[in-house]
Motif scaffolding. Structure first.
Motif, mmCIF file in Angstrom:
data_model
loop_
_atom_site.group_PDB
_atom_site.id
_atom_site.type_symbol
_atom_site.label_atom_id
_atom_site.label_comp_id
_atom_site.label_asym_id
_atom_site.label_seq_id
_atom_site.Cartn_x
_atom_site.Cartn_y
_atom_site.Cartn_z
ATOM 1 N N LEU A 98 0.835 -1.205 0.000
ATOM 2 C CA LEU A 98 0.000 0.000 0.000
ATOM 3 C C LEU A 98 0.869 1.254 0.000
ATOM 4 C CD1 LEU A 98 -2.764 -1.105 2.537
ATOM 5 C CD2 LEU A 98 -2.905 -1.067 0.031
ATOM 6 N N LEU A 99 1.908 1.266 0.829
ATOM 7 C CA LEU A 99 2.818 2.417 0.842
ATOM 8 C C LEU A 99 3.556 2.542 -0.486
ATOM 9 C CD1 LEU A 99 4.400 2.335 4.417
ATOM 10 C CD2 LEU A 99 2.657 3.897 3.552
ATOM 11 N N ASP A 100 4.020 1.415 -1.016
ATOM 12 C CA ASP A 100 4.738 1.458 -2.293
ATOM 13 C C ASP A 100 3.856 1.984 -3.422
ATOM 14 O OD1 ASP A 100 6.993 0.540 -1.060
ATOM 15 O OD2 ASP A 100 7.120 -1.344 -2.175
ATOM 16 N N ALA A 101 2.563 1.716 -3.344
ATOM 17 C CA ALA A 101 1.636 2.205 -4.369
ATOM 18 C C ALA A 101 1.397 3.706 -4.247
ATOM 19 C CB ALA A 101 0.311 1.451 -4.295
ATOM 20 N N MET A 102 1.903 4.301 -3.177
ATOM 21 C CA MET A 102 1.788 5.755 -2.984
ATOM 22 C C MET A 102 3.116 6.473 -3.234
ATOM 23 S SD MET A 102 -0.812 6.281 0.227
ATOM 24 C CE MET A 102 0.016 5.248 1.408
ATOM 25 N N THR A 103 4.088 5.751 -3.806
ATOM 26 C CA THR A 103 5.382 6.369 -4.068
ATOM 27 C C THR A 103 5.440 6.966 -5.475
ATOM 28 O OG1 THR A 103 6.405 4.326 -4.876
ATOM 29 C CG2 THR A 103 6.599 4.797 -2.503
ATOM 30 N N GLY A 108 4.772 0.144 -10.319
ATOM 31 C CA GLY A 108 3.517 -0.281 -9.709
ATOM 32 C C GLY A 108 3.674 -1.513 -8.847
ATOM 33 N N VAL A 109 2.592 -1.880 -8.188
ATOM 34 C CA VAL A 109 2.572 -2.986 -7.228
ATOM 35 C C VAL A 109 1.623 -4.070 -7.727
ATOM 36 C CG1 VAL A 109 2.027 -3.622 -4.836
ATOM 37 C CG2 VAL A 109 3.060 -1.392 -5.322
ATOM 38 N N GLY A 110 2.083 -5.314 -7.664
ATOM 39 C CA GLY A 110 1.291 -6.464 -8.120
ATOM 40 C C GLY A 110 0.393 -7.007 -7.025
ATOM 41 N N PHE A 111 -0.621 -6.260 -6.654
ATOM 42 C CA PHE A 111 -1.511 -6.659 -5.566
ATOM 43 C C PHE A 111 -2.204 -7.994 -5.811
ATOM 44 C CE2 PHE A 111 -1.738 -1.959 -4.821
ATOM 45 C CZ PHE A 111 -1.199 -1.977 -3.545
ATOM 46 N N PHE A 120 -0.127 -1.748 -10.059
ATOM 47 C CA PHE A 120 -0.988 -0.609 -9.746
ATOM 48 C C PHE A 120 -0.279 0.442 -8.894
ATOM 49 C CE2 PHE A 120 -3.588 -4.358 -10.269
ATOM 50 C CZ PHE A 120 -4.604 -3.923 -11.104
ATOM 51 N N PHE A 121 -0.689 1.676 -9.079
ATOM 52 C CA PHE A 121 -0.349 2.796 -8.212
ATOM 53 C C PHE A 121 -1.667 3.417 -7.761
ATOM 54 C CE2 PHE A 121 3.804 3.163 -10.513
ATOM 55 C CZ PHE A 121 4.619 3.147 -9.394
ATOM 56 N N PHE A 122 -1.629 4.129 -6.646
ATOM 57 C CA PHE A 122 -2.793 4.919 -6.235
ATOM 58 C C PHE A 122 -2.707 6.271 -6.922
ATOM 59 C CE2 PHE A 122 -2.448 2.264 -2.227
ATOM 60 C CZ PHE A 122 -3.491 1.426 -2.585
ATOM 61 N N PRO A 123 -3.834 6.927 -7.095
ATOM 62 C CA PRO A 123 -3.806 8.261 -7.719
ATOM 63 C C PRO A 123 -3.022 9.275 -6.874
ATOM 64 C CG PRO A 123 -6.063 7.422 -7.594
ATOM 65 C CD PRO A 123 -5.192 6.460 -6.844
ATOM 66 N N PHE A 124 -3.026 9.088 -5.564
ATOM 67 C CA PHE A 124 -2.320 9.970 -4.634
ATOM 68 C C PHE A 124 -0.957 9.347 -4.358
ATOM 69 C CE2 PHE A 124 -1.586 11.339 -0.130
ATOM 70 C CZ PHE A 124 -1.467 12.695 -0.374
#
Length: 179
Positions: A98-103, A108-111, A120-124
């Protein structure tokens, strides 16, 4: 990725919030579990590309990995508190991805690996991505990472821990007043 410090701080906070008994073993396992997913950087040494399911931010950052890891550790170390151990360790392990997806960097992160290899990444994405390697961390880049983590991880964790401390103190006082 966020740094080991940021991941560890989130795990410490989760452990303190969920585990009212403040079990030191659980705290240690949570911090280790929050840092563990970056073991996948070793994939680079074996020629495994970033985008591979076993590459960086791949399987060890997935929800399935967090489930399997937390259940395993809870079974081995949880004794009569398996549910609490599972919850804390699951959240701590998953918090890494979750933190890595906010970097601000990476691919991206393979959830959902192994079901879906999409990253995936988060928009923020306010957290500065941490350099891979100790030497690079002790640079201007590393200082910028620490500053962004203080702002987006450290302060929120501190607020949560302060609220927890104050609420426990108030509950203790109320208990004394009623007894």
């Amino acid at each position: 990725m966020a740094s080991l410090f940021g991941h560890g701080l989130v795990a410490y906070t989760v452990s303190k919030v969920v585990d009212s008994k403040s079990n030191k073993l659980l705290l240690f396992l949570a911090i280790g579990s929050a840092i563990l997913p970056d073991i996948d950087v070793l994939a680079f040494k074996f020629g495994i590309p970033y985008s591979h399911p076993l590459g960086h931010r791949g399987f060890t950052h997935s929800i399935l990995f967090a489930v399997l890891w937390s259940v395993l550790l809870a079974f081995v170390f949880g004794k009569s508190r398996k549910l609490i151990f599972t919850i804390v360790l699951f959240i701590a392990t998953l918090s890494h991805g979750l933190l890595d997806a906010m970097t601000s960097g990476g691919k991206g992160v393979g959830f959902f690996i192994p079901v879906d290899n999409a990253r995936f990444f988060f928009p923020f994405r306010p957290i500065k991505v941490s350099p891979i390697g100790v030497k690079e961390f002790f640079s201007e880049w590393g200082i910028n990472v620490i500053l962004s983590e203080l702002k987006y991880i450290g302060i929120p964790c501190l607020v949560v821990l302060c609220v927890l401390f104050i609420s426990k103190k108030m509950m203790k006082q109320q208990w004394k007043n009623h007894v």
